[in-house]
Write a protein that holds these residues in place. Structure first.
Motif, PDB file in Angstrom:
ATOM      1  N   ALA A 116       0.952   2.241  -3.635  1.00  0.00           N
ATOM      2  CA  ALA A 116       1.188   3.388  -4.231  1.00  0.00           C
ATOM      3  C   ALA A 116       0.488   4.662  -3.700  1.00  0.00           C
ATOM      4  O   ALA A 116       0.850   5.798  -3.517  1.00  0.00           O
ATOM      5  CB  ALA A 116       0.583   3.513  -5.916  1.00  0.00           C
ATOM      6  N   GLU A 117      -0.848   4.208  -3.005  1.00  0.00           N
ATOM      7  CA  GLU A 117      -1.582   5.326  -2.319  1.00  0.00           C
ATOM      8  C   GLU A 117      -0.821   5.591  -0.845  1.00  0.00           C
ATOM      9  O   GLU A 117      -0.821   6.750  -0.569  1.00  0.00           O
ATOM     10  CB  GLU A 117      -2.753   4.649  -2.112  1.00  0.00           C
ATOM     11  CG  GLU A 117      -4.109   4.558  -3.160  1.00  0.00           C
ATOM     12  CD  GLU A 117      -4.318   6.058  -3.753  1.00  0.00           C
ATOM     13  OE1 GLU A 117      -4.469   7.022  -2.679  1.00  0.00           O
ATOM     14  OE2 GLU A 117      -4.699   5.995  -4.842  1.00  0.00           O
ATOM     15  N   ARG A 118      -0.226   4.578  -0.269  1.00  0.00           N
ATOM     16  CA  ARG A 118       0.595   4.929   0.796  1.00  0.00           C
ATOM     17  C   ARG A 118       1.634   5.855   0.553  1.00  0.00           C
ATOM     18  O   ARG A 118       1.960   6.833   1.365  1.00  0.00           O
ATOM     19  CB  ARG A 118       1.011   3.482   1.591  1.00  0.00           C
ATOM     20  CG  ARG A 118       1.828   3.735   2.614  1.00  0.00           C
ATOM     21  CD  ARG A 118       2.409   2.394   3.179  1.00  0.00           C
ATOM     22  NE  ARG A 118       3.833   1.845   2.287  1.00  0.00           N
ATOM     23  CZ  ARG A 118       4.788   2.588   2.371  1.00  0.00           C
ATOM     24  NH1 ARG A 118       5.067   3.543   3.252  1.00  0.00           N
ATOM     25  NH2 ARG A 118       5.658   2.402   1.732  1.00  0.00           N
ATOM     26  N   ARG A 119       2.337   5.671  -0.533  1.00  0.00           N
ATOM     27  CA  ARG A 119       3.382   6.290  -0.835  1.00  0.00           C
ATOM     28  C   ARG A 119       3.122   7.831  -1.207  1.00  0.00           C
ATOM     29  O   ARG A 119       4.051   8.692  -0.890  1.00  0.00           O
ATOM     30  CB  ARG A 119       4.505   5.844  -2.030  1.00  0.00           C
ATOM     31  CG  ARG A 119       5.042   4.528  -1.700  1.00  0.00           C
ATOM     32  CD  ARG A 119       5.907   4.035  -2.658  1.00  0.00           C
ATOM     33  NE  ARG A 119       6.466   2.737  -2.253  1.00  0.00           N
ATOM     34  CZ  ARG A 119       7.618   2.284  -2.988  1.00  0.00           C
ATOM     35  NH1 ARG A 119       8.163   2.946  -3.999  1.00  0.00           N
ATOM     36  NH2 ARG A 119       8.114   1.140  -2.533  1.00  0.00           N
TER      37      ARG A 119
END
Length: 64
Positions: free
Chosen positions: A59-62
Motif C-alpha cells: 500500500a505504501e509503495r502504491r
C-alpha cells in the motif's frame, strides 16, 4: 475478518482477526486442541503479522 480504520495522521490501519470454536467436540479433543492450539497460535500469529506487513508495504509503495 479484516477491519480498516482511519488513523489520526490521515492514514489507515488494517486489522485482521481470526478465531475458532470447539463447542461440540468431546472433552479429550477440546483439551488436546487447547494444548496444540497454543503452538499453532504462535505460527499463525507470525504468518498474519507478516501478511499485514506485506500488505502495508505494498500500500505504501502504491501511494508513493
Amino acid at each position: 475478518m479484516f477491519t480498516i480504520s482511519p488513523d489520526a495522521d490521515g492514514g489507515s490501519t488494517l486489522r485482521m482477526r481470526f478465531g475458532a470454536h470447539t463447542a461440540h467436540a468431546p472433552a479429550a479433543s477440546r483439551v488436546a486442541m487447547m494444548v496444540m492450539g497454543r503452538f499453532a497460535e504462535r505460527s499463525t500469529r507470525r504468518a498474519m503479522e507478516q501478511d499485514l506487513a506485506d500488505i502495508a508495504a505494498e500500500a505504501e509503495r502504491r501511494v508513493g
